[in-house]
Write a protein that holds these residues in place. Structure first.
Motif, short mmCIF file in Angstrom:
data_model
loop_
_atom_site.label_atom_id
_atom_site.label_comp_id
_atom_site.label_asym_id
_atom_site.label_seq_id
_atom_site.Cartn_x
_atom_site.Cartn_y
_atom_site.Cartn_z
N GLU A 29 0.53 -1.16 -0.36
CA GLU A 29 -0.34 -0.03 0.21
C GLU A 29 0.72 0.91 0.28
O GLU A 29 0.51 2.45 -0.27
CB GLU A 29 -0.95 0.10 1.37
N LYS A 30 2.18 1.33 1.09
CA LYS A 30 2.70 1.74 0.79
C LYS A 30 3.37 2.39 -0.73
O LYS A 30 4.01 4.09 -1.18
CB LYS A 30 4.15 2.20 2.08
N ALA A 31 3.65 1.58 -1.54
CA ALA A 31 4.53 1.24 -2.30
C ALA A 31 3.09 1.94 -3.79
O ALA A 31 3.50 3.10 -3.96
CB ALA A 31 4.82 0.73 -2.78
N ALA A 32 2.20 2.39 -3.37
CA ALA A 32 1.31 2.79 -4.25
C ALA A 32 1.23 3.71 -4.41
O ALA A 32 0.60 4.97 -5.25
CB ALA A 32 -0.25 1.85 -4.27
N GLU A 33 0.94 4.05 -2.71
CA GLU A 33 1.00 5.64 -2.30
C GLU A 33 1.73 6.93 -2.98
O GLU A 33 1.65 7.66 -3.20
CB GLU A 33 0.96 5.88 -1.08
N GLY A 60 0.14 -2.58 -8.94
CA GLY A 60 -0.27 -2.65 -9.20
C GLY A 60 -1.62 -2.32 -9.11
O GLY A 60 -2.61 -0.89 -9.60
N LEU A 61 -2.61 -3.03 -8.77
CA LEU A 61 -3.32 -2.93 -8.98
C LEU A 61 -4.48 -2.01 -7.72
O LEU A 61 -4.84 -1.70 -7.19
CB LEU A 61 -3.91 -4.55 -7.88
N ALA A 62 -3.21 -1.84 -6.30
CA ALA A 62 -3.53 -1.20 -5.40
C ALA A 62 -3.15 0.41 -6.20
O ALA A 62 -4.27 1.79 -5.62
CB ALA A 62 -2.11 -1.05 -4.14
N VAL A 63 -2.53 0.59 -7.04
CA VAL A 63 -2.44 1.91 -8.08
C VAL A 63 -3.61 2.50 -8.07
O VAL A 63 -4.61 2.84 -8.18
CB VAL A 63 -1.17 1.53 -9.35
N ALA A 64 -4.11 1.05 -8.79
CA ALA A 64 -5.32 1.38 -9.65
C ALA A 64 -6.46 1.68 -9.21
O ALA A 64 -7.36 2.55 -9.65
CB ALA A 64 -5.69 -0.07 -10.92
N ARG A 65 -6.47 1.14 -7.54
CA ARG A 65 -7.65 1.16 -6.58
C ARG A 65 -7.25 2.66 -6.17
O ARG A 65 -8.53 4.11 -6.03
CB ARG A 65 -7.39 1.07 -5.85
N LYS A 72 -9.99 8.82 -11.61
CA LYS A 72 -9.43 8.66 -12.53
C LYS A 72 -10.91 7.02 -13.72
O LYS A 72 -10.92 6.92 -12.92
CB LYS A 72 -8.44 8.96 -12.59
N HIS A 73 -10.72 7.22 -14.83
CA HIS A 73 -10.46 6.11 -15.26
C HIS A 73 -9.55 5.47 -14.93
O HIS A 73 -8.18 6.01 -16.17
CB HIS A 73 -11.03 7.20 -17.26
N VAL A 74 -9.94 4.13 -14.89
CA VAL A 74 -8.65 3.61 -14.96
C VAL A 74 -8.98 2.36 -16.00
O VAL A 74 -10.11 1.67 -15.58
CB VAL A 74 -8.56 2.97 -13.37
N GLU A 75 -8.65 1.40 -16.06
CA GLU A 75 -8.40 0.10 -17.16
C GLU A 75 -8.13 -0.94 -16.30
O GLU A 75 -6.19 -0.50 -16.55
CB GLU A 75 -8.31 0.13 -18.54
N ILE A 76 -7.88 -2.07 -15.77
CA ILE A 76 -6.78 -2.80 -15.66
C ILE A 76 -6.46 -4.22 -16.32
O ILE A 76 -7.67 -5.10 -17.33
CB ILE A 76 -7.21 -3.26 -14.21
N PHE A 77 -5.60 -4.55 -16.45
CA PHE A 77 -5.44 -5.34 -17.53
C PHE A 77 -4.67 -6.59 -16.79
O PHE A 77 -3.73 -6.59 -16.31
CB PHE A 77 -4.91 -5.42 -18.65
N MET A 78 -4.59 -8.04 -17.16
CA MET A 78 -3.97 -8.74 -15.81
C MET A 78 -4.10 -9.96 -16.30
O MET A 78 -4.99 -10.74 -16.82
CB MET A 78 -4.88 -9.32 -14.75
N PHE A 79 -2.73 -10.49 -15.97
CA PHE A 79 -2.35 -11.38 -16.76
C PHE A 79 -2.79 -12.73 -16.15
O PHE A 79 -2.26 -13.94 -15.24
CB PHE A 79 -0.82 -12.58 -16.73
#
Length: 499
Positions: A29-33, A60-65, A72-79
């Motif tokens: 979470e801290k990294a995403a911040e 990346g998911l934490a950043v997206a959230r 912000k408009h967010v589109e997530i793509f995941m493997f």
């Protein structure tokens, strides 16, 4: 700023989680911040975030959230959804509970959807692979990285660009070419190698709250130089000091037809603050160099009595610039190594004559600083330039340790090491890529040693200041010459000291 390998990073993370009890999800979470902090949010509104199934993907998911919560408009793509790391799975669950759509990448059709989404967004955020990647990027991952590079207008990589070997800076088959890389806590070792900026772009290292006691437990005494290190080392010049208090420098340099190098080294020593500077050179060029020097003195190197007296009274001696790779240079160097009791800085032809004769350094009575560029390093080690370029840190540390010297391996991200502690310099740029720069650096190093700084301090301070001068000047100059650096030295030292 401390440097680390992927192994060190893993050890630090493991210790924080298992021994200190800091949950991995907290660090994530801290990294995403810190990633969000480095995004120009007022200029960017739409994001495509491409996530792997490990902790980098969790970041990346934490950043997206967080971006979603900022409207912000967010589109997530995941493997895939299989084999998620624990913390990645936690953030994936939160994303799904919030109703944010996740697009899974399983085939070519999904890659094309990714391509179109990237073309429509302001920023692509790369969170596929982190520092643990060691295999070649292949298959669907290879295709995705190619699409990211081809279609993005702006790419931010989390921790390291995906496909980048964080230990040696090489491309593992295919690699994201980021405009900016937001890394965490420690500067990754692979960042220091040649041409890595084409993958990393601007590198920003953010503190995510790992205690220093943990970092120090695993860190291997490798540091990136910064302004604070240099600022804290620069000594104030006390009001009642006189020239004798700022050191006596002797520079042994020059030969017929080579008068520029000795003058540059001598002038650099003067402008760096040495109290008394003398250039020792052959008599047939003494009148030439004397006419170019105002503050420094000259001495005929063949006047043995005066020469011996001078070097015995010196606080630092430099040898090599413009002397020629010949027997006379070797004889003088051998004599100086055996006779002087002050630190010795060896550069240029002083280094060249050591090829195959490194045993001469065993006769030293004080510390020696060698300042080779890659070609000179190749000559004295017998290693190819290509090999040294790819293994600069290891080669430098091993060489310094083996011969008991301080090594300054010049070039992109110059390395300064005594084999125990290593510093990497990030100042300087290609505007400085012209003759005389090494001679200028030699003069600065010698001056700082003579002024009473420890030789390792003098070496890394000088390298930083030398490059800092070039960076300041290149803001308004297409190319920067040694003469420009010499004029700038006292101003840059003063500016750093007042930061």
């Amino acid at each position: 700023m401390k440097i680390a390998t992927s192994k060190i990073i893993r050890s630090i993370d493991k210790y924080c989680i298992e021994k200190l009890g800091i949950p991995g999800i907290v660090l994530m979470e801290k990294a995403a911040e810190k990633v969000v902090k480095n995004i120009p949010l007022e200029e960017t509104n739409s994001f495509v975030i491409v996530c792997g199934n490990g902790n980098n993907g969790g970041d990346g998911l934490a950043v997206a959230r967080q971006l979603f919560c900022l409207d912000k408009h967010v589109e997530i793509f995941m493997f895939g959804i299989n084999n998620l790391s624990d913390d990645c799975r936690t953030n994936y669950g939160i994303i799904r509970n919030m109703g944010i759509k996740v697009n899974f990448i399983n085939g070519i059709e999904d890659i094309e959807i990714l391509r179109e989404a990237i073309k429509m967004c302001d920023v692509t955020i790369d969170a596929i692979f982190g520092t643990g990647l060691s295999r070649k990027v292949e298959g669907i991952y290879d295709l995705a990285i190619t699409v990211i590079n081809e279609s993005s207008s702006n790419i931010i990589s989390i921790d390291v660009p995906s496909g980048f070997d964080s230990d040696n800076g090489i491309e593992l088959g295919n690699c994201v070419q980021a405009n900016k890389t937001i890394s965490f806590q420690l500067y990754k070792k692979g960042f220091i190698n040649y041409n890595t900026d084409r993958f990393t772009g601007e590198v920003i290292v953010e503190d995510i709250g790992i205690p220093d006691i943990v970092i120090d437990k695993f860190h291997e005494n490798e540091f990136m130089l910064d302004e604070n290190i240099i600022k804290n080392k620069i000594k104030a010049r006390e009001k009642y000091k006189h020239k004798g208090d700022f050191g006596r420098v002797s520079i042994v340099a020059g030969n017929k037809g080579f008068t520029g190098a000795p003058v540059i080294a001598t002038q650099a020593a003067v402008r760096s603050g040495a109290g008394l500077v003398t250039l020792c050179c052959p008599s047939d060029i003494q009148y030439i160099v004397s006419s170019k020097l105002l503050e420094a003195m000259t001495l005929d190197i063949d006047d043995r009595e005066k020469f011996e007296n001078l070097i015995n009274k010196s606080d630092a001696v430099a040898i090599g610039p413009g002397m020629g790779n010949n027997d006379k240079t070797l004889t003088i160097l051998s004599h100086i190594i055996e006779k002087i009791n002050c630190p010795l800085i060896i550069d240029a032809d002083g280094i060249n004559v050591l090829a195959g004769k490194m045993n001469l350094l065993k006769n030293k009575n004080n510390e020696i600083i060698l300042t080779p560029h890659l070609g000179e390093m190749s000559r004295i080690t017998g290693l190819s330039i290509d090999y040294i370029e790819k293994n600069r840190l290891e080669v430098s540390k091993d060489f310094a340790s083996e011969h008991g010297i301080i090594l300054v391996l010049k070039g992109y991200n110059t390395i300064i090491t005594d084999g125990k502690v290593t510093y990497i310099n990030a100042t300087g740029n290609s505007a400085m890529a012209n003759g005389g720069m090494g001679d200028c650096l030699t003069g600065i190093v010698t001056s700082f040693v003579a002024q009473g700084y420890k030789p390792i301090e003098a070496a890394y301070m000088s390298v930083y200041i030398h490059g800092y001068c070039g960076d300041r000047l290149s803001q308004n100059m297409y190319c920067v010459n040694a003469a420009h650096i010499i004029d700038e030295i006292p101003y840059s030292i003063s500016k750093i000291a007042k930061l």
